[in-house]
Motif scaffolding. Structure first.
Motif, PDB file in Angstrom:
ATOM      1  N   ALA A 152      20.031 -19.613 -16.373  1.00 54.13           N
ATOM      2  CA  ALA A 152      20.143 -21.654 -15.940  1.00 54.13           C
ATOM      3  C   ALA A 152      21.345 -21.661 -17.240  1.00 54.13           C
ATOM      4  CB  ALA A 152      18.700 -21.862 -17.176  1.00 54.13           C
ATOM      5  N   LYS A 153      21.465 -23.544 -17.064  1.00 54.37           N
ATOM      6  CA  LYS A 153      22.803 -23.835 -17.385  1.00 54.37           C
ATOM      7  C   LYS A 153      22.369 -24.872 -17.546  1.00 54.37           C
ATOM      8  CE  LYS A 153      25.824 -19.974 -15.799  1.00 54.37           C
ATOM      9  NZ  LYS A 153      24.922 -19.139 -15.260  1.00 54.37           N
ATOM     10  N   PRO A 154      23.705 -25.680 -18.278  1.00 50.84           N
ATOM     11  CA  PRO A 154      23.198 -26.803 -19.120  1.00 50.84           C
ATOM     12  C   PRO A 154      22.662 -27.810 -17.849  1.00 50.84           C
ATOM     13  CG  PRO A 154      24.493 -26.503 -19.911  1.00 50.84           C
ATOM     14  CD  PRO A 154      25.175 -24.811 -18.724  1.00 50.84           C
ATOM     15  N   GLU A 155      23.153 -27.539 -16.006  1.00 50.91           N
ATOM     16  CA  GLU A 155      22.768 -28.788 -15.321  1.00 50.91           C
ATOM     17  C   GLU A 155      20.646 -28.596 -15.085  1.00 50.91           C
ATOM     18  OE1 GLU A 155      26.775 -28.383 -16.230  1.00 50.91           O
ATOM     19  OE2 GLU A 155      25.166 -26.860 -15.164  1.00 50.91           O
ATOM     20  N   TYR A 156      20.689 -27.066 -15.592  1.00 50.00           N
ATOM     21  CA  TYR A 156      19.528 -26.816 -14.936  1.00 50.00           C
ATOM     22  C   TYR A 156      18.581 -28.529 -15.421  1.00 50.00           C
ATOM     23  CZ  TYR A 156      14.863 -24.391 -15.031  1.00 50.00           C
ATOM     24  OH  TYR A 156      13.773 -24.020 -15.028  1.00 50.00           O
ATOM     25  N   HIS A 157      17.928 -28.305 -14.348  1.00 46.56           N
ATOM     26  CA  HIS A 157      16.186 -29.435 -14.296  1.00 46.56           C
ATOM     27  C   HIS A 157      16.684 -31.448 -14.984  1.00 46.56           C
ATOM     28  CE1 HIS A 157      12.424 -26.796 -13.788  1.00 46.56           C
ATOM     29  NE2 HIS A 157      13.189 -27.313 -13.610  1.00 46.56           N
ATOM     30  N   ARG A 158      18.318 -31.241 -14.526  1.00 48.06           N
ATOM     31  CA  ARG A 158      18.834 -32.270 -14.809  1.00 48.06           C
ATOM     32  C   ARG A 158      19.379 -33.576 -13.606  1.00 48.06           C
ATOM     33  NH1 ARG A 158      19.609 -33.018 -20.224  1.00 48.06           N
ATOM     34  NH2 ARG A 158      21.425 -34.722 -20.307  1.00 48.06           N
ATOM     35  N   PRO A 159      20.001 -34.535 -12.943  1.00 51.45           N
ATOM     36  CA  PRO A 159      20.463 -34.895 -12.452  1.00 51.45           C
ATOM     37  C   PRO A 159      21.907 -34.094 -12.092  1.00 51.45           C
ATOM     38  CG  PRO A 159      19.385 -36.823 -13.474  1.00 51.45           C
ATOM     39  CD  PRO A 159      19.202 -35.069 -14.309  1.00 51.45           C
ATOM     40  N   THR A 160      22.297 -33.438 -13.225  1.00 46.97           N
ATOM     41  CA  THR A 160      23.323 -33.183 -13.086  1.00 46.97           C
ATOM     42  C   THR A 160      24.214 -31.574 -12.175  1.00 46.97           C
ATOM     43  OG1 THR A 160      24.034 -32.561 -15.190  1.00 46.97           O
ATOM     44  CG2 THR A 160      24.819 -34.128 -14.563  1.00 46.97           C
ATOM     45  N   ASP A 161      22.184 -31.145 -11.834  1.00 41.18           N
ATOM     46  CA  ASP A 161      23.002 -30.189 -10.867  1.00 41.18           C
ATOM     47  C   ASP A 161      22.522 -30.553  -9.026  1.00 41.18           C
ATOM     48  OD1 ASP A 161      22.100 -27.617  -9.700  1.00 41.18           O
ATOM     49  OD2 ASP A 161      19.665 -27.529  -9.573  1.00 41.18           O
ATOM     50  N   VAL A 162      24.255 -30.193  -9.122  1.00 38.95           N
ATOM     51  CA  VAL A 162      24.509 -31.182  -7.566  1.00 38.95           C
ATOM     52  C   VAL A 162      24.910 -29.599  -7.182  1.00 38.95           C
ATOM     53  CG1 VAL A 162      24.589 -33.597  -8.432  1.00 38.95           C
ATOM     54  CG2 VAL A 162      26.973 -31.188  -9.014  1.00 38.95           C
ATOM     55  N   PRO A 163      25.987 -30.153  -5.881  1.00 37.90           N
ATOM     56  CA  PRO A 163      26.223 -28.714  -5.218  1.00 37.90           C
ATOM     57  C   PRO A 163      27.609 -28.848  -5.478  1.00 37.90           C
ATOM     58  CG  PRO A 163      25.782 -30.897  -3.935  1.00 37.90           C
ATOM     59  CD  PRO A 163      25.021 -31.003  -5.027  1.00 37.90           C
ATOM     60  N   GLU A 164      28.509 -28.756  -5.849  1.00 42.11           N
ATOM     61  CA  GLU A 164      29.721 -28.668  -6.338  1.00 42.11           C
ATOM     62  C   GLU A 164      29.927 -27.963  -7.223  1.00 42.11           C
ATOM     63  OE1 GLU A 164      29.622 -33.048  -4.230  1.00 42.11           O
ATOM     64  OE2 GLU A 164      28.057 -32.404  -6.044  1.00 42.11           O
ATOM     65  N   LEU A 165      28.498 -27.577  -7.929  1.00 43.34           N
ATOM     66  CA  LEU A 165      29.162 -26.825  -9.204  1.00 43.34           C
ATOM     67  C   LEU A 165      28.367 -25.367  -8.658  1.00 43.34           C
ATOM     68  CD1 LEU A 165      27.010 -28.126 -12.450  1.00 43.34           C
ATOM     69  CD2 LEU A 165      29.995 -27.916 -11.610  1.00 43.34           C
ATOM     70  N   VAL A 166      27.654 -24.838  -7.835  1.00 47.46           N
ATOM     71  CA  VAL A 166      27.088 -23.770  -6.993  1.00 47.46           C
ATOM     72  C   VAL A 166      28.329 -22.908  -6.136  1.00 47.46           C
ATOM     73  CG1 VAL A 166      25.788 -22.729  -5.127  1.00 47.46           C
ATOM     74  CG2 VAL A 166      24.689 -24.886  -6.681  1.00 47.46           C
ATOM     75  N   ASP A 167      28.545 -21.829  -6.493  1.00 45.98           N
ATOM     76  CA  ASP A 167      29.494 -21.014  -6.388  1.00 45.98           C
ATOM     77  C   ASP A 167      28.602 -19.809  -5.046  1.00 45.98           C
ATOM     78  OD1 ASP A 167      30.561 -18.087  -5.913  1.00 45.98           O
ATOM     79  OD2 ASP A 167      29.510 -16.907  -7.603  1.00 45.98           O
ATOM     80  N   LEU A 168      29.137 -21.453  -3.645  1.00 47.74           N
ATOM     81  CA  LEU A 168      28.491 -20.471  -2.438  1.00 47.74           C
ATOM     82  C   LEU A 168      29.075 -18.968  -2.164  1.00 47.74           C
ATOM     83  CD1 LEU A 168      29.435 -23.955  -0.400  1.00 47.74           C
ATOM     84  CD2 LEU A 168      27.190 -23.048  -0.960  1.00 47.74           C
ATOM     85  N   ALA A 169      30.072 -18.170  -2.411  1.00 47.33           N
ATOM     86  CA  ALA A 169      30.234 -17.109  -2.736  1.00 47.33           C
ATOM     87  C   ALA A 169      29.352 -16.100  -3.368  1.00 47.33           C
ATOM     88  CB  ALA A 169      31.555 -17.345  -2.320  1.00 47.33           C
ATOM     89  N   GLY A 170      28.765 -16.954  -3.900  1.00 46.79           N
ATOM     90  CA  GLY A 170      28.354 -16.285  -5.180  1.00 46.79           C
ATOM     91  C   GLY A 170      26.733 -15.777  -4.121  1.00 46.79           C
ATOM     92  N   VAL A 171      26.665 -16.975  -3.463  1.00 51.18           N
ATOM     93  CA  VAL A 171      25.558 -16.913  -3.573  1.00 51.18           C
ATOM     94  C   VAL A 171      25.051 -16.119  -2.101  1.00 51.18           C
ATOM     95  CG1 VAL A 171      23.570 -18.835  -2.137  1.00 51.18           C
ATOM     96  CG2 VAL A 171      24.737 -19.702  -3.974  1.00 51.18           C
ATOM     97  N   ALA A 172      26.205 -16.065  -0.792  1.00 51.46           N
ATOM     98  CA  ALA A 172      26.299 -15.443   0.036  1.00 51.46           C
ATOM     99  C   ALA A 172      26.188 -13.687  -0.357  1.00 51.46           C
ATOM    100  CB  ALA A 172      27.746 -15.804   0.986  1.00 51.46           C
ATOM    101  N   ARG A 173      26.467 -13.227  -1.165  1.00 52.50           N
ATOM    102  CA  ARG A 173      27.014 -12.099  -1.667  1.00 52.50           C
ATOM    103  C   ARG A 173      25.100 -11.600  -1.693  1.00 52.50           C
ATOM    104  NH1 ARG A 173      30.296 -10.854  -6.580  1.00 52.50           N
ATOM    105  NH2 ARG A 173      29.871  -8.066  -5.391  1.00 52.50           N
ATOM    106  N   ILE A 174      25.214 -12.213  -2.656  1.00 51.19           N
ATOM    107  CA  ILE A 174      23.970 -12.569  -3.553  1.00 51.19           C
ATOM    108  C   ILE A 174      22.874 -12.226  -2.276  1.00 51.19           C
ATOM    109  CG2 ILE A 174      21.711 -13.146  -4.498  1.00 51.19           C
ATOM    110  CD1 ILE A 174      23.648 -14.521  -6.723  1.00 51.19           C
ATOM    111  N   ALA A 175      23.085 -12.645  -1.186  1.00 45.75           N
ATOM    112  CA  ALA A 175      21.873 -13.047   0.095  1.00 45.75           C
ATOM    113  C   ALA A 175      21.948 -11.476   0.963  1.00 45.75           C
ATOM    114  CB  ALA A 175      22.379 -14.157   0.616  1.00 45.75           C
ATOM    115  N   ASP A 176      23.609 -10.883   0.951  1.00 45.22           N
ATOM    116  CA  ASP A 176      23.789  -9.840   1.395  1.00 45.22           C
ATOM    117  C   ASP A 176      23.075  -8.135   0.377  1.00 45.22           C
ATOM    118  OD1 ASP A 176      25.632 -10.942   3.711  1.00 45.22           O
ATOM    119  OD2 ASP A 176      26.623 -10.287   2.493  1.00 45.22           O
TER     120      ASP A 176
END
Length: 408
Positions: free
Chosen positions: A259-283
């Motif tokens: 959990a990060k400070p943006e968790y369950h807040r309007p600031t949980d925005v896509p710009e903060l997501v680590d897409l490369a990390g999501v892809a690695r986890i999915a693999d």
């Protein structure tokens, strides 16, 4: 078995978990990341209004996930339909049929918190829910694609589910285990992706390792090809959809990046997501699922490995009415609650608690695990004052904190 392990011993080789197909090429990784970015943007778009329970935005998200499942090549997974109706919205279900009668579930919730209610701190603001949990849905779609690109039949069927109603008491996953598409007694495992969008250079946290004797060896073996910094946590917790399966004696894993400070807040925005990390986890998860579906490994459920919150009534966590505003280090299971951060303008921040503090007691009662922490707060009401004992460096301090209402 210790509470937490990072990249445990190589005994998994004896189970035949070999990293033969799990390292993606650069082109594959780039294509996966681009697809992930598009879907993440669509799920968090303003017109979906945060994907709240039973809203038109949630229905749009469900339709989008269904389309992605179909494009990936999945078959409708709920009695010849993509949708399983629940009070909260539709679970979207796809599957890859196996040759036998056992099955594995991979899931992620697609609902969010919607729009802030009148009279609350964020009234009228949209909660995009990018990390929690559009990131998990994006990974779920990638896992479907990855599994269907592999050759050969699986003995065990693979059921992929985008759950509704997680944010309102696990409504979707509870309905799924009450009325499953296949006999629940033949379900050998459930793998859950919830809040996996902020990997960065941190560990990949995996909860639920204590629910099966074999989990550590399986994960260690799969990780030979990935080299994640794995934080393996025996407790499963009750804060996400896998808890519905634990209650029926099914081994689970919950993948999480903290959990990060943006968790369950309007600031949980896509710009903060680590897409490369999501892809690695999915693999990584796809390889784990592929192994479970194709191999004869038997998972031995360990009820003694499940923390007490996992099988407790839902009210013990979701109905908790108070918030301290701390962000725990979820890679640490015992020895106190180590803070990885503090929510802005929270009771904890006002009392002077900081990142790196270690909470060891509340009102004089020892706090060793997250279960202790949750239980200590569960009996309180907003406005109650508690004494929080914590360590900072060599010093031990006690602060008086007035608890706030838990908004979500």
């Amino acid at each position: 078995m210790r509470n937490i392990r990072r990249n445990g011993p190589a005994i998994a080789l004896a189970l035949g978990v070999f990293a033969t197909s799990i390292v993606p090429t650069a082109a594959h990784a780039q294509a996966s990341e681009e697809r992930a970015g598009r879907l993440l943007g669509e799920l968090t778009a303003a017109e979906l209004n945060g994907r709240g329970r039973g809203t038109p935005g949630l229905k749009l998200a469900a339709d989008r996930v269904r389309d992605e499942f179909a494009l990936a090549g999945l078959e409708p997974g709920y009695r010849d339909s993509w949708a399983q109706a629940t009070d909260a919205g539709d679970n979207i279900v796809g599957w890859i049929p196996g040759t036998g009668d056992e099955w594995v579930v991979v899931g992620a919730h697609y609902d969010g918190l919607g729009v802030g209610a009148d009279g609350t701190e964020h009234a009228g603001e949209i909660f995009p829910g990018a990390d929690d949990n559009a990131s998990g849905v994006v990974a779920l779609v990638q896992i479907a694609r990855s599994l269907l690109e592999r050759s050969g039949d699986h003995e065990r069927s693979i059921v992929l589910v985008a759950f509704a109603g997680e944010e309102t008491g696990l409504e979707g996953s509870r309905k799924f285990v009450e009325d499953p598409p296949l006999p629940l007694g033949k379900c050998v495992a459930m793998l859950n992706l919830d809040t996996i969008g902020r990997l960065g250079d941190g560990p990949l946290v995996v909860f639920g390792v204590g629910t099966a004797e074999e989990w550590e060896d399986v994960l260690t073996g799969v990780n030979f090809g990935f080299r994640f910094d794995l934080a393996l946590n025996e407790g499963s917790g009750s804060a996400s959809d896998h808890a519905s399966f634990v209650a029926h004696g099914i081994p689970v894993l919950h993948f999480f990046t903290g959990a990060k400070p943006e968790y369950h807040r309007p600031t949980d925005v896509p710009e903060l997501v680590d897409l490369a990390g999501v892809a690695r986890i999915a693999d990584f998860v796809a390889e784990t699922v592929d192994y479970l579906a194709a191999s004869p490994v038997v998972l031995t459920f360990r009820p003694e490995g499940v923390d007490r919150l996992a099988v407790a009534p839902r009210a013990s966590t979701r109905a908790r009415r108070v918030s301290l505003g701390t962000i725990p280090d979820f890679a640490r299971e015992s020895g106190g609650i180590l803070l990885s951060g503090v929510m802005p303008d929270s009771p904890a921040a006002g009392a002077g608690l900081e990142k790196g503090d270690l909470i060891t007691a509340i009102d004089g009662g020892s706090i060793d695990t997250m279960a202790d922490f949750q239980a200590a707060l569960a009996g309180h009401e907003p406005g109650d004052a508690i004494d929080v004992t914590f360590s900072r460096g060599e010093a031990t301090k006690i602060v008086r904190v007035t608890l706030a209402e838990r908004k979500h």
